[in-house]
Enzyme design. Sequence first.
Site, mmCIF file in Angstrom:
data_model
loop_
_atom_site.group_PDB
_atom_site.id
_atom_site.type_symbol
_atom_site.label_atom_id
_atom_site.label_comp_id
_atom_site.label_asym_id
_atom_site.label_seq_id
_atom_site.Cartn_x
_atom_site.Cartn_y
_atom_site.Cartn_z
ATOM 1 N N GLN A 257 46.351 22.325 -108.787
ATOM 2 C CA GLN A 257 47.343 23.077 -109.553
ATOM 3 C C GLN A 257 46.659 23.967 -110.589
ATOM 4 O O GLN A 257 45.769 23.526 -111.314
ATOM 5 C CB GLN A 257 48.326 22.105 -110.237
ATOM 6 C CG GLN A 257 49.494 22.783 -110.953
ATOM 7 C CD GLN A 257 50.460 23.497 -110.020
ATOM 8 O OE1 GLN A 257 50.630 23.134 -108.864
ATOM 9 N NE2 GLN A 257 51.097 24.544 -110.525
ATOM 10 N N ASP B 121 47.363 26.123 -100.183
ATOM 11 C CA ASP B 121 47.745 27.171 -101.140
ATOM 12 C C ASP B 121 47.326 28.558 -100.654
ATOM 13 O O ASP B 121 47.809 29.568 -101.176
ATOM 14 C CB ASP B 121 47.043 26.922 -102.487
ATOM 15 C CG ASP B 121 47.967 26.345 -103.544
ATOM 16 O OD1 ASP B 121 49.183 26.595 -103.459
ATOM 17 O OD2 ASP B 121 47.458 25.669 -104.456
ATOM 18 N N LYS C 175 56.840 19.021 -106.215
ATOM 19 C CA LYS C 175 56.169 19.109 -104.909
ATOM 20 C C LYS C 175 56.054 17.716 -104.285
ATOM 21 O O LYS C 175 56.325 17.530 -103.101
ATOM 22 C CB LYS C 175 54.775 19.743 -105.069
ATOM 23 C CG LYS C 175 54.819 21.236 -105.374
ATOM 24 C CD LYS C 175 53.464 21.801 -105.800
ATOM 25 C CE LYS C 175 53.606 23.272 -106.224
ATOM 26 N NZ LYS C 175 52.359 23.852 -106.755
HETATM 27 N N1 GUN Z 1 50.252 27.650 -110.390
HETATM 28 C C1 GUN Z 1 51.297 28.521 -110.299
HETATM 29 N N2 GUN Z 1 51.647 28.681 -109.010
HETATM 30 C C2 GUN Z 1 50.817 27.909 -108.282
HETATM 31 C C3 GUN Z 1 50.695 27.665 -106.881
HETATM 32 O O1 GUN Z 1 51.407 28.206 -106.037
HETATM 33 N N3 GUN Z 1 49.725 26.786 -106.530
HETATM 34 C C4 GUN Z 1 48.904 26.194 -107.426
HETATM 35 N N4 GUN Z 1 47.973 25.364 -106.978
HETATM 36 N N5 GUN Z 1 48.985 26.398 -108.731
HETATM 37 C C5 GUN Z 1 49.939 27.264 -109.144
#
Ligand code: GUN
Length: 295
Positions: free
Chosen positions: A96, A119, A52
């Site tokens: 995350q 998110d 990311k």
């Molecule tokens: N863990 C797995 N997928 C995601 C996501 O799209 N965002 C976040 N913050 N954590 C995750």
Amino acid sequence: MEILDGKKISNQIKEEIAVEVAQMKERGEKVPHLAAVLVGNDGASLTYVGSKVRSCKKIGFESTLIHLPEDTTEDALLKQVAELNANPDIDGYIVQLPLPKHIDEEKVLLAVDPNKDVDGFHPTNFGKMALDMESFIPATPFGIMELLRRYDVDTSGKHAVVIGRSHIVGRPISILMSQKGKAADATVTLTHSRTKDLKSITLQADIVVSALGVPNFLKADMVKDGVVVIDVGITRVPDETKEKGYYITGDVDFENVSKKASYITPVPGGVGPMTIAMLLKNTLLARERHKTKEA
Ligand code: GUN
């Protein structure tokens, strides 16, 4: 059979965003700034967050990675979240998941400012999404919708069967596909671990979205000819013959299911890269919405 090429489409989206960022820079405007909070050293999470942050750099965004130790207390994380909420330079941020067991995930997600929640996990955004209001849509389901839209996959009046009811994928995609509009207007069945005779349901599906995390779960005898298959599973299978010590696989027996499918997403290179592209898209949207408020 046509491959829904998430890598290609995500690159297109990232290029489109990069053009907008370049224009922002030319106008002397602030560029979008995404922050990511990672607690601990889970291998998959490190990979995702790294990817990311790298993508931000590539398209001209500012990015900040806040990597906290595994034993970070819930209070310390909440303090970090409050700082990100208060920092006017940060347009959007993510925490995350999964978080270490000693931290209450729900408490942390509730503390995120909905205006910075790229998110789309905060109940304010999730609720707005469910009510067709402007919000941040969680990146993975947003990516699936965008992939279906860009390939012009006909979903109107079709039977979409979603496998898995997670807050991140299954639940939101079931809502989005049932709404009005392109890549939507489907009749949706949401299935889960208590569903009886799943095969009899998937056999009726025009579209299957599998978000389970079980390798080889969806087999060719569970789908009908012409089915559209979206594989959201990303599982690391240990394999010492591979350089990394594992390989990545989805929920779908790709070799056999693809022979019956009209469209199918590969793993890797399907939904995964789309998730990152849509997180960047949400961050751009966050910047634009903040700019409107600042004006
Ligand atoms: N863990 C797995 N997928 C995601 C996501 O799209 N965002 C976040 N913050 N954590 C995750």
